[in-house]
Design an enzyme around this catalytic site. Structure first.
Site, PDB file in Angstrom:
ATOM      1  CG  HIS A  64      32.834  48.411  55.075  1.00  0.00           C
ATOM      2  ND1 HIS A  64      32.328  47.637  54.051  1.00  0.00           N
ATOM      3  CD2 HIS A  64      33.467  49.445  54.471  1.00  0.00           C
ATOM      4  CE1 HIS A  64      32.651  48.182  52.886  1.00  0.00           C
ATOM      5  NE2 HIS A  64      33.340  49.274  53.119  1.00  0.00           N
ATOM      6  CE  LYS A 104      32.522  54.738  48.969  1.00  0.00           C
ATOM      7  NZ  LYS A 104      33.524  55.854  48.896  1.00  0.00           N
ATOM      8  CE  LYS A 150      37.710  57.252  46.289  1.00  0.00           C
ATOM      9  NZ  LYS A 150      36.310  57.442  45.905  1.00  0.00           N
ATOM     10  CB  THR A 160      33.670  55.143  40.019  1.00  0.00           C
ATOM     11  OG1 THR A 160      33.646  55.871  41.259  1.00  0.00           O
ATOM     12  CG2 THR A 160      32.336  54.423  39.860  1.00  0.00           C
ATOM     13  NE  ARG A 175      35.911  56.689  54.504  1.00  0.00           N
ATOM     14  CZ  ARG A 175      35.311  57.369  53.528  1.00  0.00           C
ATOM     15  NH1 ARG A 175      34.505  56.762  52.680  1.00  0.00           N
ATOM     16  NH2 ARG A 175      35.507  58.668  53.395  1.00  0.00           N
TER      17      ARG A 175
HETATM   18  N1  LIG Z   1      42.623  49.689  43.967  1.00  0.00           N
HETATM   19  C1  LIG Z   1      41.731  50.106  44.862  1.00  0.00           C
HETATM   20  N2  LIG Z   1      42.114  50.841  45.940  1.00  0.00           N
HETATM   21  C2  LIG Z   1      41.207  51.260  46.836  1.00  0.00           C
HETATM   22  N3  LIG Z   1      39.884  51.020  46.750  1.00  0.00           N
HETATM   23  C3  LIG Z   1      39.450  50.291  45.704  1.00  0.00           C
HETATM   24  C4  LIG Z   1      40.350  49.800  44.723  1.00  0.00           C
HETATM   25  N4  LIG Z   1      39.638  49.101  43.807  1.00  0.00           N
HETATM   26  C5  LIG Z   1      38.363  49.148  44.197  1.00  0.00           C
HETATM   27  N5  LIG Z   1      38.243  49.855  45.334  1.00  0.00           N
HETATM   28  C6  LIG Z   1      36.980  50.067  46.031  1.00  0.00           C
HETATM   29  O1  LIG Z   1      36.491  51.348  45.614  1.00  0.00           O
HETATM   30  C7  LIG Z   1      35.538  51.728  46.596  1.00  0.00           C
HETATM   31  C8  LIG Z   1      35.202  53.189  46.428  1.00  0.00           C
HETATM   32  O2  LIG Z   1      34.456  53.292  45.251  1.00  0.00           O
HETATM   33  P1  LIG Z   1      34.339  54.631  44.402  1.00  0.00           P
HETATM   34  O3  LIG Z   1      35.699  55.110  44.033  1.00  0.00           O
HETATM   35  O4  LIG Z   1      33.403  54.349  43.290  1.00  0.00           O
HETATM   36  O5  LIG Z   1      33.689  55.601  45.472  1.00  0.00           O
HETATM   37  S1  LIG Z   1      32.994  57.017  45.207  1.00  0.00           S
HETATM   38  O6  LIG Z   1      31.605  56.757  44.858  1.00  0.00           O
HETATM   39  O7  LIG Z   1      33.728  57.717  44.157  1.00  0.00           O
HETATM   40  O8  LIG Z   1      33.101  57.692  46.524  1.00  0.00           O
HETATM   41  C9  LIG Z   1      36.170  51.343  47.902  1.00  0.00           C
HETATM   42  O9  LIG Z   1      35.149  51.066  48.826  1.00  0.00           O
HETATM   43  P2  LIG Z   1      35.401  50.851  50.403  1.00  0.00           P
HETATM   44  O10 LIG Z   1      36.298  49.649  50.532  1.00  0.00           O
HETATM   45  O11 LIG Z   1      34.073  50.604  50.990  1.00  0.00           O
HETATM   46  O12 LIG Z   1      36.054  52.102  50.921  1.00  0.00           O
HETATM   47  C10 LIG Z   1      37.044  50.130  47.541  1.00  0.00           C
HETATM   48  O13 LIG Z   1      36.539  48.902  48.013  1.00  0.00           O
END
Ligand SMILES: Nc1ncnc2c1ncn2[C@@H]1O[C@H](COP(=O)(O)OS(=O)(=O)O)[C@@H](OP(=O)(O)O)[C@H]1O
Length: 320
Positions: free
Chosen positions: A281, A71, A277, A74, A279
């Site tokens: 909260h 999260k 990605k 990545t 979401r």
């Molecule tokens: N460009 C872009 N678009 C969408 N989301 C973005 C982006 N950059 C960073 N993030 C943040 O990435 C969070 C998800 O992290 P990961 O991809 O590492 O998650 S996972 O562990 O592979 O499930 C996700 O977490 P949440 O907001 O809690 O859903 C995002 O905040």
């Protein structure tokens, strides 16, 4: 001296680490990306028919890994770096160093896309960062490998992690309930994986037994959202690549609320990351947030000292 001496010395940290049971050690890193182990064997065809160039070259073991954190951002980082012509990455999470290690290095290599001379092979599996055996295993494969960790405010990360679980299992208890061993006493449940993953200093200690700090790049998950090109410059420098991925590759999508890629690697159309990605909260009791911030503070300080970077998680206003 970049090493922390207080409140826990490295040896004590290892002791503390083994003292913390992992209540959800087997919890998937990311349900929607968790097909990985199963799909990874077919991963070389994963680029699909959309790939315009045929797969020349040969499959190599990765020279760089995105090892965490779950999260942290990545997926955003991987999708941005694979825009670089000198990078080829596997789209799914292979989970080799945690779940599929017994399949062997040939299986792992076969999961990788073909690369031409000079191209870097990469993969991302965020659970590696908290896998005890991962540093040793990765070191025995390639001691000169480059490691990238995307870190994010551990409180927000925990809520993001919980939000993901909640989306799959709506019946689980509230975050506020799960976060405490004893709420009246204010005792945080550090064995809950959503909380444990955010004790970055503890996990990093494990990696530093095998890799020098110079081989690890820490990317700010927060900055990756507000200044993706700036973070990508650091990533490309670290990987020894020309700065090809720049401001020109990103645009801010108002509907998504996040930066998106103008031209992802496998398509010419602009693309944002999927629904999982970014979401929304659930609202968490501010008192619980406050207690969690207090809980993480010493570990964050230790992490800043160890990395020589201040991620400013104490400065943030609310939980964002
Ligand atoms: N460009 C872009 N678009 C969408 N989301 C973005 C982006 N950059 C960073 N993030 C943040 O990435 C969070 C998800 O992290 P990961 O991809 O590492 O998650 S996972 O562990 O592979 O499930 C996700 O977490 P949440 O907001 O809690 O859903 C995002 O905040």
């Amino acid at each position: 001296d970049a090493w922390p001496r207080t409140p826990l010395a490295p040896g004590e940290m290892l002791a503390a680490q083994s003292a913390l049971p992992d209540r959800e050690a087997q919890e998937p890193g990311s349900p929607e990306e968790d097909q990985a182990g199963r799909r990874a064997a077919n991963a070389s065809s994963e680029r699909g028919a959309a790939a315009s160039t045929p797969d020349y070259g040969e499959k190599k073991l990765p020279q760089a890994l995105i090892i965490g954190v779950k999260k942290g951002g990545t997926r955003a980082l991987l999708e941005a770096i694979r825009v670089h012509p000198d990078v080829r990455a596997v789209g799914v999470e292979p989970h080799f160093f945690d779940r599929n290690y017994e399949k062997g290095l040939e299986w792992y290599r076969n999961v990788m896309p073909k690369t031409l001379d000079g191209q870097i092979t990469m993969e991302k599996t965020p659970s590696y960062f908290v896998t005890n055996e991962a540093p040793k295993r990765i070191h025995s494969m390639a001691r000169d490998i480059k490691l990238i960790v995307v870190v994010r405010n551990p409180v927000t990360r925990a809520i993001s992690d919980y939000t993901q679980t909640l989306s799959k299992k709506p019946e689980i208890p509230t975050f506020e309930v799960l976060a405490f061993k004893n709420r009246t006493l204010g005792l945080i449940d550090a064995s809950w994986s959503a909380i444990r993953i955010g004790i970055y200093a503890l996990h990093l200690e494990n990696w530093l037994q095998y890799f020098p700090l110079s081989q690890i790049l820490f990317v700010s998950g927060e900055r990756l959202i507000v200044d993706p090109a700036g973070e990508m410059a650091k990533v490309q420098d670290f990987l020894g690549l020309k700065r090809v991925v720049t401001e020109k590759h990103f645009y801010f999508n108002k509907t998504k609320g996040f930066p998106c890629l103008k031209k992802p690697e496998d398509s010419s159309a602009p693309r944002c990351l999927g629904k999982s990605k970014g979401r929304t909260h659930p609202r968490i009791d501010p008192d619980v947030i406050h207690r969690l911030r207090k809980f993480y503070k010493p570990f964050n300080m230790m992490f800043y000292q160890m990395t020589g970077q201040d991620f400013q998680w104490e400065q943030e206003e609310g939980d964002k």
